[in-house]
Design an enzyme around this catalytic site. Structure first.
Site, PDB file in Angstrom:
ATOM      1  CG  HIS A 269      -2.089   0.929   1.046  1.00  0.00           C
ATOM      2  ND1 HIS A 269      -2.021   2.280   1.274  1.00  0.00           N
ATOM      3  CD2 HIS A 269      -3.347   0.680   0.596  1.00  0.00           C
ATOM      4  CE1 HIS A 269      -3.189   2.829   0.990  1.00  0.00           C
ATOM      5  NE2 HIS A 269      -4.008   1.882   0.580  1.00  0.00           N
ATOM      6  CG  ASP A 317      -8.321  -4.829  -3.315  1.00  0.00           C
ATOM      7  OD1 ASP A 317      -9.543  -4.709  -3.409  1.00  0.00           O
ATOM      8  OD2 ASP A 317      -7.523  -3.925  -3.598  1.00  0.00           O
TER       9      ASP A 317
HETATM   10  N1  CMC Z   1       3.927  -7.545  -4.603  1.00  0.00           N
HETATM   11  C1  CMC Z   1       5.262  -7.592  -4.623  1.00  0.00           C
HETATM   12  N2  CMC Z   1       6.045  -6.546  -4.329  1.00  0.00           N
HETATM   13  C2  CMC Z   1       5.437  -5.401  -4.011  1.00  0.00           C
HETATM   14  C3  CMC Z   1       4.066  -5.280  -3.975  1.00  0.00           C
HETATM   15  C4  CMC Z   1       3.289  -6.402  -4.280  1.00  0.00           C
HETATM   16  N3  CMC Z   1       1.975  -6.363  -4.249  1.00  0.00           N
HETATM   17  N4  CMC Z   1       3.738  -4.021  -3.602  1.00  0.00           N
HETATM   18  C5  CMC Z   1       4.876  -3.373  -3.428  1.00  0.00           C
HETATM   19  N5  CMC Z   1       5.919  -4.212  -3.670  1.00  0.00           N
HETATM   20  C6  CMC Z   1       7.320  -3.906  -3.542  1.00  0.00           C
HETATM   21  C7  CMC Z   1       7.822  -3.077  -4.719  1.00  0.00           C
HETATM   22  O1  CMC Z   1       8.286  -3.871  -5.763  1.00  0.00           O
HETATM   23  C8  CMC Z   1       8.935  -2.314  -4.054  1.00  0.00           C
HETATM   24  O2  CMC Z   1      10.043  -3.161  -3.912  1.00  0.00           O
HETATM   25  P1  CMC Z   1      11.509  -2.656  -4.249  1.00  0.00           P
HETATM   26  O3  CMC Z   1      11.743  -1.515  -3.311  1.00  0.00           O
HETATM   27  O4  CMC Z   1      12.347  -3.861  -4.005  1.00  0.00           O
HETATM   28  O5  CMC Z   1      11.462  -2.222  -5.675  1.00  0.00           O
HETATM   29  C9  CMC Z   1       8.421  -2.058  -2.644  1.00  0.00           C
HETATM   30  O6  CMC Z   1       7.488  -3.093  -2.390  1.00  0.00           O
HETATM   31  C10 CMC Z   1       7.738  -0.719  -2.486  1.00  0.00           C
HETATM   32  O7  CMC Z   1       6.724  -0.617  -3.448  1.00  0.00           O
HETATM   33  P2  CMC Z   1       6.274   0.728  -4.153  1.00  0.00           P
HETATM   34  O8  CMC Z   1       6.246   0.498  -5.640  1.00  0.00           O
HETATM   35  O9  CMC Z   1       7.056   1.885  -3.677  1.00  0.00           O
HETATM   36  O10 CMC Z   1       4.818   0.859  -3.624  1.00  0.00           O
HETATM   37  P3  CMC Z   1       3.751   1.876  -4.186  1.00  0.00           P
HETATM   38  O11 CMC Z   1       3.412   2.772  -3.084  1.00  0.00           O
HETATM   39  O12 CMC Z   1       4.121   2.536  -5.450  1.00  0.00           O
HETATM   40  O13 CMC Z   1       2.596   0.877  -4.567  1.00  0.00           O
HETATM   41  C11 CMC Z   1       0.703  -0.386  -4.639  1.00  0.00           C
HETATM   42  C12 CMC Z   1       1.472   0.651  -3.845  1.00  0.00           C
HETATM   43  C13 CMC Z   1      -0.628  -0.637  -3.967  1.00  0.00           C
HETATM   44  C14 CMC Z   1       0.450   0.148  -6.043  1.00  0.00           C
HETATM   45  C15 CMC Z   1       1.540  -1.687  -4.698  1.00  0.00           C
HETATM   46  O14 CMC Z   1       1.747  -2.167  -3.416  1.00  0.00           O
HETATM   47  C16 CMC Z   1       0.908  -2.737  -5.601  1.00  0.00           C
HETATM   48  O15 CMC Z   1       1.123  -2.705  -6.809  1.00  0.00           O
HETATM   49  N6  CMC Z   1       0.117  -3.678  -4.996  1.00  0.00           N
HETATM   50  C17 CMC Z   1      -0.571  -4.685  -5.791  1.00  0.00           C
HETATM   51  C18 CMC Z   1      -1.866  -4.108  -6.346  1.00  0.00           C
HETATM   52  C19 CMC Z   1      -2.891  -3.937  -5.265  1.00  0.00           C
HETATM   53  O16 CMC Z   1      -3.104  -4.798  -4.421  1.00  0.00           O
HETATM   54  N7  CMC Z   1      -3.595  -2.793  -5.283  1.00  0.00           N
HETATM   55  C20 CMC Z   1      -4.642  -2.481  -4.307  1.00  0.00           C
HETATM   56  C21 CMC Z   1      -4.232  -1.378  -3.410  1.00  0.00           C
HETATM   57  S1  CMC Z   1      -5.190  -1.222  -1.906  1.00  0.00           S
HETATM   58  C22 CMC Z   1      -6.798  -0.920  -2.410  1.00  0.00           C
HETATM   59  C23 CMC Z   1      -6.913   0.295  -3.242  1.00  0.00           C
HETATM   60  O17 CMC Z   1      -6.671   1.394  -2.785  1.00  0.00           O
HETATM   61  O18 CMC Z   1      -7.308   0.162  -4.389  1.00  0.00           O
END
Ligand code: CMC
Length: 381
Positions: A269, A317
């Protein structure tokens, strides 16, 4: 310096909900209290007005929500004209678009604009509130109607009594739902109702800040919700859990996905770096409604594996999907539920934007060439 994804940027002020130290509050009330004590209709009122409704106000609101659930014929016709393969969130957007064109909505919109002379303060009139009630009340009926279109069935006659969640379950199943299932779905809608400046809410506020009407702002929110990084994650989680035969296979499935460079849907998140408080409540709801189902231990096993490998917690989710599968929803119907709840928050934020508007128009840091030549078309390679 720009911040990619506006990460950590405070883009506006809001008194509607807050995420502080890993806790979520609606107008100062912890979301867990709202789930335990309240109904979704009360929470919608709380988000819109900043205070809890009286008994009389709640009764009035419930009546209006119920009548909004009786869809105008043009809306039903539009939904019936969609290909059955239309994704649910697209169908919801189409339904809201059709609702916006009904005489009742057009009257509300034009009276907003006439009375406002584009002054934000006069958009505080009761009309946007009426649109908000209409949108929250109509969306479950739009979702249920399209669910039957997609399945090639006629719509069940809408039931007018009971909570919004009970009416939705009835419209989907064609029979009165067990009270404990209707109550659990009502609680799920409360969990989804608002979440500060998430992507779809921000999109809605950007549209509202141009003083466009509430229907347009809500359609922008629905479009934004569709992506797999936001509400589209519901479908991704569904497919991920469905692809795991038994809890014992969860860790190897997680490993395979991570090795392929994929993100695990339902984890991580932008704001919560620790547990998402809504995930804990969704897990309780899932256990209460479908404790014997295979997906709950599977989701638990996935959560354990993802935490061990990435240190990430489930977001809302993961267990909402387990809960909705236990209610015997299909993947498309499950996708709709996020929008049904969040409609309360979107409309509250749109009202708040109108009440103290300033056009949202940020700047971008230019990274293109400093100066370039215009090459005549005949000389381009
Ligand atoms: N699976 C694997 N690795 C992950 C995931 C995941 N679901 N989420 C984050 N990471 C890793 C990411 O690769 C990064 O690792 P590194 O630093 O080694 O590159 C680290 O965690 C930090 O991630 P980030 O990209 O800075 O996180 P973000 O704030 O940009 O992304 C997010 C938040 C929700 C988009 C992401 O966690 C994600 O893509 N999750 C999967 C999709 C999902 O479940 N979305 C629903 C969100 S909650 C309900 C809503 O609001 O819709």
């Amino acid at each position: 310096m720009s911040s990619r994804g506006l990460e950590g940027v405070v883009a506006t002020e809001s008194a509607i909900s807050a995420i502080t130290d890993g806790r979520l509050v609606y107008r100062g009330i912890p979301v867990e209290t709202a789930v335990n004590e309240g109904s979704f209709a009360e929470v919608a009122w709380l988000l819109w007005h900043g205070r809890l409704p009286t008994q009389a106000q709640l009764g009035h609101l419930e009546d209006h929500l119920a009548s909004a659930g009786e869809l105008p014929r043009d809306v039903v016709t539009r939904l019936r004209g969609l290909p059955p393969t239309t994704p649910m969130l697209v169908a919801l957007r189409e339904g809201v678009g059709a609702l916006a064109l009904t005489p009742q909505s057009l009257n509300l919109q034009s009276s907003n604009l006439q009375s406002s002379s584009l002054q934000s303060s006069s958009l505080q009139s009761s009309n946007p509130h009426s649109s908000a009630v209409r949108l929250v009340g109509a969306l479950p009926a739009i979702a249920a109607q399209f669910y039957h279109v997609a399945e090639g069935r006629p719509l069940f006659a809408p039931r007018v009594s009971g909570s919004l969640a009970a009416r939705f379950l009835h419209a989907v199943r064609g029979e009165v739902p067990p009270p404990q299932e209707a109550r659990a779905l009502d609680q799920a809608l409360i969990l989804y109702a608002d979440h500060e400046l998430n992507a779809s809410t921000f999109a809605a506020r950007v549209v509202a800040s141009t003083l466009a009407d509430m229907y347009s702002a809500v359609i922008a929110a629905l479009c934004t919700l569709k992506g797999p990084l936001h509400g589209g994650a519901t479908a991704e989680v569904w497919r991920f859990l469905a692809s795991i035969e038994s809890p014992a296979d969860a860790a190897s499935r997680v490993d395979a996905a991570l090795e392929a460079g994929q993100r695990i849907p339902g984890f991580g998140h932008r704001v919560y770096r620790g547990p998402d408080p809504r995930a804990l409540v969704f897990r309780q709801l899932a256990a209460r409604v479908g404790g014997q189902q295979r997906w709950l231990p599977t989701a638990d096993a996935v959560a354990e594996a993802v935490y061990a490998r990435k240190g990430l917690y489930p977001n809302t989710d993961l267990y909402s999907v387990v809960f909705l599968q236990a209610l015997e929803f299909d993947i498309e119907l499950a996708t709709a539920v996020f929008a049904l709840g969040r409609m309360a928050g979107w409309t509250a934020h749109i009202l708040e934007q109108y009440a103290n508007n300033r056009l949202i128009r940020p700047r971008a840091q230019y990274t293109g060439p400093e100066a370039a030549e215009w090459t005549p078309i005949g000389q381009r390679g």
